[in-house]
Design a protein around this motif. Structure first.
Motif, short mmCIF file in Angstrom:
data_model
loop_
_atom_site.label_atom_id
_atom_site.label_comp_id
_atom_site.label_asym_id
_atom_site.label_seq_id
_atom_site.Cartn_x
_atom_site.Cartn_y
_atom_site.Cartn_z
N ARG A 111 74.34 6.81 -8.79
CA ARG A 111 73.76 8.12 -8.48
C ARG A 111 74.63 8.80 -7.45
O ARG A 111 74.90 8.23 -6.39
N VAL A 127 67.10 0.87 -8.25
CA VAL A 127 65.81 1.51 -8.47
C VAL A 127 64.84 0.35 -8.70
O VAL A 127 64.84 -0.27 -9.76
N CYS A 136 55.42 2.10 -8.68
CA CYS A 136 56.29 2.76 -7.70
C CYS A 136 57.74 2.53 -8.12
O CYS A 136 58.11 1.43 -8.53
N GLU A 137 58.55 3.56 -8.03
CA GLU A 137 59.99 3.44 -8.22
C GLU A 137 60.65 3.83 -6.91
O GLU A 137 60.57 4.97 -6.48
N MET A 138 61.26 2.84 -6.28
CA MET A 138 61.91 3.07 -4.99
C MET A 138 63.42 2.98 -5.18
O MET A 138 63.93 1.98 -5.65
N THR A 139 64.10 4.06 -4.81
CA THR A 139 65.56 4.08 -4.90
C THR A 139 66.13 3.67 -3.56
O THR A 139 65.77 4.24 -2.52
N CYS A 182 54.15 2.97 -2.84
CA CYS A 182 54.27 4.43 -2.85
C CYS A 182 52.94 5.07 -2.45
O CYS A 182 52.63 6.20 -2.83
N THR A 187 66.20 3.12 2.12
CA THR A 187 65.39 3.79 1.09
C THR A 187 65.80 5.25 1.00
O THR A 187 65.79 5.97 1.98
N ILE A 188 66.15 5.67 -0.22
CA ILE A 188 66.55 7.05 -0.46
C ILE A 188 65.35 7.87 -0.92
O ILE A 188 65.13 8.99 -0.47
N SER A 189 64.55 7.30 -1.83
CA SER A 189 63.38 8.02 -2.32
C SER A 189 62.36 7.05 -2.89
O SER A 189 62.68 5.91 -3.21
N LYS A 190 61.12 7.55 -3.00
CA LYS A 190 60.02 6.83 -3.62
C LYS A 190 59.30 7.79 -4.54
O LYS A 190 59.08 8.94 -4.18
N LYS A 191 58.95 7.30 -5.73
CA LYS A 191 58.10 8.14 -6.60
C LYS A 191 57.20 7.27 -7.43
O LYS A 191 57.40 6.11 -7.64
#
Length: 156
Positions: free
Chosen positions: A116, A123, A139-142, A131, A152-156
């Motif tokens: 990315r 991921v 939860c998908e944690m990047t 999340c 951690t860059i992001s969580k969705k």
């Protein structure tokens, strides 16, 4: 007296890197280390092909390792340490001087390792509670590995 105190502080500052290094023992190979551990815990244990994955997780050009405890079978039961939140995965970094150290453990369902924005990232597929949810979707944690830390860059 003040000079003695300063001298002791300087000595302590010089020795600090050795104290930090002594806390983390390097192992020669995480696959051997983990298999030896589980052979003691469960005689007759078996390891599936996905038990160890070797790849460069921190983008330093040196191959690291990930141990997936979901790929272990003990007394006919698959997945040592696995539960409704996934299976333990141990992440090992290899150092250029030789040897590995465990940098993190995560209880996850699985992961993708993808590029990315020019960087390789994980991921992680995790339980929804990571999340701040109580129900699906998962939860998908990047996460990116920088040096010896997971960021951690992001969580969705």
């Amino acid at each position: 007296m003040k000079c003695l105190l300063i001298a002791l502080q300087l000595l302590a500052a010089c020795l600090m890197p050795f104290a930090v290094n002594a806390q983390q023992q390097l192992i020669s190979d995480p696959e051997i280390y983990e298999k030896d551990y589980f052979r003691k815990e469960c005689p007759g244990v078996s390891f599936d092909d996905g038990f160890i994955t070797r790849l460069d997780i921190n983008n330093d050009g040196i191959i690291d390792a990930i141990a997936n405890h979901g790929a272990i079978t003990c007394n006919g039961q698959k997945g040592m340490g696995c539960n409704e939140e996934g299976c333990p995965h141990n992440f090992y970094l290899q150092v250029k001087e030789g040897g590995y150290f465990m940098m993190a453990t995560a209880q996850i369902y699985g992961y993708d390792f993808i590029k990315r924005f020019g960087n390789m990232v994980f991921v992680f597929k995790m339980h929804p509670r990571y999340c701040e949810r109580s129900e699906k979707p998962d939860c998908e944690m990047t996460v990116r590995v920088r040096g010896a830390k997971m960021v951690t860059i992001s969580k969705k």
